[in-house]
Design an enzyme around this catalytic site. Structure first.
Site, PDB file in Angstrom:
ATOM      1  N   HIS A   9      30.279  50.841  42.642  1.00  0.00           N
ATOM      2  CA  HIS A   9      29.980  50.620  44.067  1.00  0.00           C
ATOM      3  C   HIS A   9      30.373  51.819  44.918  1.00  0.00           C
ATOM      4  O   HIS A   9      31.346  52.510  44.634  1.00  0.00           O
ATOM      5  CB  HIS A   9      30.572  49.316  44.593  1.00  0.00           C
ATOM      6  CG  HIS A   9      32.069  49.219  44.590  1.00  0.00           C
ATOM      7  ND1 HIS A   9      32.838  49.673  45.633  1.00  0.00           N
ATOM      8  CD2 HIS A   9      32.926  48.691  43.677  1.00  0.00           C
ATOM      9  CE1 HIS A   9      34.115  49.417  45.370  1.00  0.00           C
ATOM     10  NE2 HIS A   9      34.197  48.834  44.197  1.00  0.00           N
ATOM     11  N   GLU A  69      30.488  46.015  47.971  1.00  0.00           N
ATOM     12  CA  GLU A  69      31.108  45.256  46.881  1.00  0.00           C
ATOM     13  C   GLU A  69      32.389  44.621  47.375  1.00  0.00           C
ATOM     14  O   GLU A  69      32.699  43.475  47.063  1.00  0.00           O
ATOM     15  CB  GLU A  69      31.428  46.181  45.699  1.00  0.00           C
ATOM     16  CG  GLU A  69      31.964  45.450  44.453  1.00  0.00           C
ATOM     17  CD  GLU A  69      33.462  45.159  44.478  1.00  0.00           C
ATOM     18  OE1 GLU A  69      33.925  44.324  43.694  1.00  0.00           O
ATOM     19  OE2 GLU A  69      34.190  45.764  45.294  1.00  0.00           O
ATOM     20  N   GLU A  70      33.155  45.388  48.143  1.00  0.00           N
ATOM     21  CA  GLU A  70      34.497  44.925  48.530  1.00  0.00           C
ATOM     22  C   GLU A  70      34.451  43.686  49.418  1.00  0.00           C
ATOM     23  O   GLU A  70      35.430  42.974  49.547  1.00  0.00           O
ATOM     24  CB  GLU A  70      35.258  46.062  49.222  1.00  0.00           C
ATOM     25  CG  GLU A  70      35.521  47.279  48.329  1.00  0.00           C
ATOM     26  CD  GLU A  70      36.537  47.015  47.211  1.00  0.00           C
ATOM     27  OE1 GLU A  70      36.965  45.870  47.042  1.00  0.00           O
ATOM     28  OE2 GLU A  70      36.879  47.984  46.496  1.00  0.00           O
ATOM     29  N   HIS A  99      43.142  49.721  46.756  1.00  0.00           N
ATOM     30  CA  HIS A  99      43.047  49.262  48.157  1.00  0.00           C
ATOM     31  C   HIS A  99      44.174  49.802  49.037  1.00  0.00           C
ATOM     32  O   HIS A  99      44.522  49.171  50.037  1.00  0.00           O
ATOM     33  CB  HIS A  99      43.013  47.725  48.247  1.00  0.00           C
ATOM     34  CG  HIS A  99      41.847  47.081  47.572  1.00  0.00           C
ATOM     35  ND1 HIS A  99      41.589  45.741  47.664  1.00  0.00           N
ATOM     36  CD2 HIS A  99      40.850  47.597  46.806  1.00  0.00           C
ATOM     37  CE1 HIS A  99      40.486  45.453  46.970  1.00  0.00           C
ATOM     38  NE2 HIS A  99      40.037  46.575  46.445  1.00  0.00           N
ATOM     39  N   ASP A 105      38.508  53.493  43.317  1.00  0.00           N
ATOM     40  CA  ASP A 105      37.802  52.221  43.552  1.00  0.00           C
ATOM     41  C   ASP A 105      36.782  52.429  44.662  1.00  0.00           C
ATOM     42  O   ASP A 105      37.096  52.306  45.830  1.00  0.00           O
ATOM     43  CB  ASP A 105      38.808  51.133  43.908  1.00  0.00           C
ATOM     44  CG  ASP A 105      38.152  49.778  44.107  1.00  0.00           C
ATOM     45  OD1 ASP A 105      36.984  49.612  43.723  1.00  0.00           O
ATOM     46  OD2 ASP A 105      38.824  48.892  44.656  1.00  0.00           O
ATOM     47  N   ASP A 153      34.214  49.359  37.334  1.00  0.00           N
ATOM     48  CA  ASP A 153      34.934  49.139  38.587  1.00  0.00           C
ATOM     49  C   ASP A 153      36.406  48.814  38.367  1.00  0.00           C
ATOM     50  O   ASP A 153      37.016  48.064  39.120  1.00  0.00           O
ATOM     51  CB  ASP A 153      34.251  48.047  39.422  1.00  0.00           C
ATOM     52  CG  ASP A 153      34.812  47.963  40.836  1.00  0.00           C
ATOM     53  OD1 ASP A 153      35.483  48.918  41.266  1.00  0.00           O
ATOM     54  OD2 ASP A 153      34.595  46.935  41.498  1.00  0.00           O
TER      55      ASP A 153
END
Ligand code: ZN
Ligand code: ZN
Lengths: 460, 460
Positions: A279, A325-326, A423, A291, A353
């Site tokens: 992503h 995606e998130e 994140h 990520d 991912d």
């Protein structure tokens, strides 16, 4: 040289003879790819493409920075990648998607009692704001939903702090996803949730949360492991804890975005597809290098490697760089809804991912018969020592296909520190390594090419 | 029961016989402490004192927070410890020290070009402020002082970013200490220095820096490893980097503070001293739990263990909790200046300031004859498997004594992650472990008691 003038079927020799059993035939057929697999690996790891996916990722994330759903940066990222994929000679197109648009805004939290202390926080996506002056309230610290239930009568008017221990991401993330609504049901005015990580240098981690229907929406943010433990100890001592939380987060109307698609068209069955993916969006912290910039780049690199070698498979290799995606696989869900009518033509869906560190194995979900084929395919990865086929290929973005019965594959990497950075502001190029990315790219390219070139699609 | 009513010489049996050589005598004498060493260890690790130093550290750092030189918190910390040591039945006094008083104030940095990005920073102690509107200037990235020298003509009017690799703290810290003045000599307007750590989750680390006499004082701060590497890559691409730095740091007149001293007086030679120490001040980030709350607490705990067992050594055991170590051993230097007149009475100086993780060995600096004694002493630590005596006992705060010839000892702990947290927001109770602190306390207590109780002082 355009890829599409090449029509080079280099392995007529792999046609199975009639006397072989079906299994023997497939073993022989796959074994026939040993040389091409070696070429791909050599090009990726020691050849002209060495360090290329890392360099591409560096240029991309250094230039754009992070790319949260709805942001101008994400728009820029899609344009950047569209142009880069075009320039790389691939067939590129964009598929429009409406995506969530949440803005963090200014946010802060400080402990007022028992002593003044600034708390490092990251508000959670889709959280509502506090009033402009903030919410100042006493804290109730709990370590689990069970404890919250037992102490339900204490939650009214409080800021509930969840200090759940990290067990695994899959299990512990429930606190981030559901903490706000569970606390709001009991009258809490806000929630602060221990970041979902096993390790911290006072680092807060953001992510998605979901308000439940019919439950009051209260502001919610992640705090650090350290501050959660601090408040736990203070509560255990019987100290009264008061925190002031200020967030001016807001949700805007859905934004326009795109899934970015690049292809090498199959020469024999162009309508049949092996899908590679990662992503393009990230959170609004760090660089989104791990990520999932890495996953996106190796999914591009795999096509470049195949194209560089002048290879063209029977089926189409399609790299999809998902958007949003998130926010819960928004781009991927729309892609599935749009393309599921052709589901019988989807041979294998692949997603990276969980980082592009040193590859350990390919993870695969599919029928027993398909697994037999894949067990042969991964043997081709002997030169990079990743011949293990594990169970449970998975990924947010390929799950709709897999639930509908399409074989799915994902990359298992040496990711012991993945959630340390995930994140957080620590998700940067610093955690990436060029050689590991070369290995991931080689693996990805070999699997995609061979599956996409076998005479038959993987058996369902 | 007051400690000072006890007059219990429990090891008359260790008197060496005339026929023994001096070495044999000391071996026998030290071996006579095996039982008392076991008692101390048992009390600390499995007995009533289990977890006590950790609990004390938790209560202290949770209550006070961090304690930078000159701050109200440091004053509170000294009062807190004075009372706690008194309540513990020890002989306590304070020795006044004037200490530096630097205030960080608000500070921020952001990249303006090639793209907007907030930089996480921590200003360095004694740094001057920027003008209120900040300093906005182009960046020159260098990886070493050598590179800065070679590119001297490029530094004028620039913000110099030092992106030196981490080699070791001792070597690499030179960039933090001297970076500002070295860059100012070439006309730089500010410096941003990569934090002195081998690992980061975008975490800045603060610390001391020193302006050289006669060199213009320019603002200086540490940035993260990630941002330093980012700017390096941008510079390598030939991109123009512009950063705006705003700091309103200021230096105030020297503040009043104290070294905090607690003792168990020797029954035979009260004027002779074994000194145990750690520093009470910290930086103004995190909790100062690791640096050096832990060292302070085990130096207290050692006396508590000895007192709890009703032991009283021949010589005085003196725990000193230094003030303003982080500003260059200010409290310790004053202590030395005041007490060096009695240097012949200082038997052994001990310092713990590299963390109180699992102890690995005792580090010792002294004459060959003294080392022979210490080699016997550490054998008493067999029950906790730390019988190794290493070279190079050291520590900022004991170094004046050691330079003047007093034997010195320090604690070698399993500190592979020490610099990950050092001087950062990550220096909290979360990195501490109760059992490790019990082991450190036991080691510290056995060494101090036995050396303080031997018939003779350690040979110089
Ligand atoms: Zn992801
Ligand atoms: Zn220290």
């Amino acid at each position: 040289m355009s890829l599409y003038q090449i029509n080079y079927n280099f392995h007529g020799y792999s046609t199975p003879t009639k006397k072989h059993s079906k299994v023997k035939a497939i073993i022989t057929e796959v074994a026939g790819y040993a040389d091409v697999a070696k070429q791909i690996i050599e090009l990726a790891v020691n050849g002209a493409a060495q360090n290329r996916s890392y360099r591409r990722l560096t240029d991309f994330t250094d230039t754009i920075g992070n790319r949260v759903s709805g942001s101008h940066n994400l728009e820029m990222a899609i344009k950047y990648m569209y142009n880069a994929l075009k320039q790389d000679g691939l067939d590129v197109y964009l598929e429009p998607v409406k995506i969530p648009h949440w803005i963090r805004g200014n946010e802060s939290a400080e402990m007022v009692l028992p002593r003044a202390k600034r708390l490092a926080i990251l508000g959670l996506s889709s959280s509502v704001a506090t009033p402009p002056e903030g919410i100042e309230a006493e804290v109730l610290v709990v370590q689990s939903f069970e404890e919250l239930k037992k102490r339900a009568s204490e939650a009214q008017g409080k800021i509930v702090v969840f200090n759940q221990p990290f067990v695994s991401y899959g299990e512990t993330v429930a606190y981030r996803l559901n903490g706000a609504s569970e606390a709001a049901k009991l009258g809490a005015v806000a929630t602060l949730i221990r970041s979902i990580t096993p390790f911290s240098i006072n680092s807060p981690h953001t992510g998605m949360q979901s308000y439940q229907n019919g439950v009051k929406q209260i502001p919610t943010a992640c705090i650090t492991l350290e501050d959660a433990e601090l408040m736990q100890r203070m509560a255990q001592r019987g100290q009264k804890i008061v925190v002031r939380l200020t967030m001016d987060a807001k949700s805007l109307p859905a934004a326009d975005s795109f899934n970015t698609v690049a292809e090498i068209k199959g020469w024999q069955h162009p309508e049949q597809v092996v899908l590679l993916s990662g992503h393009l969006d990230s959170w609004d912290v760090g660089q989104g290098a791990m990520d999932d910039g890495g996953g996106a780049m190796i999914s591009w690199e795999a096509l470049s490697l195949i194209r560089d070698l002048g290879l063209r498979p029977r089926r189409t290799l399609r790299t999809v760089l998902w958007t949003a995606e998130e926010q819960g696989g928004v781009g991927a869900q729309q892609y599935y809804d749009l393309h599921k009518v052709n589901i019988s033509n989807f041979d294998l869906v692949m997603e990276s991912d969980t980082g592009t560190f040193a590859p350990v194995a390919l993870q695969f979900t599919g029928s027993g018969a398909a697994r037999k084929v894949m067990e042969e395919v991964v043997k081709l990865l002997a030169p990079i020592n990743t011949t293990k086929l594990e169970k449970h290929g998975e990924g947010t973005d390929i799950s709709p296909w897999m639930q509908a019965g399409v074989p799915g594959a994902s990359l298992h990497v040496a990711d012991s520190r993945y959630f340390w950075f995930h994140h957080s502001e620590g998700d940067t190029m610093t955690v990436q390594n060029p050689r590991d990315m070369d290995l991931c790219s080689a693996l990805w390219a070999v699997v995609a090419f061979v599956v996409g070139d076998l005479q038959d699609m993987l058996p369902r």
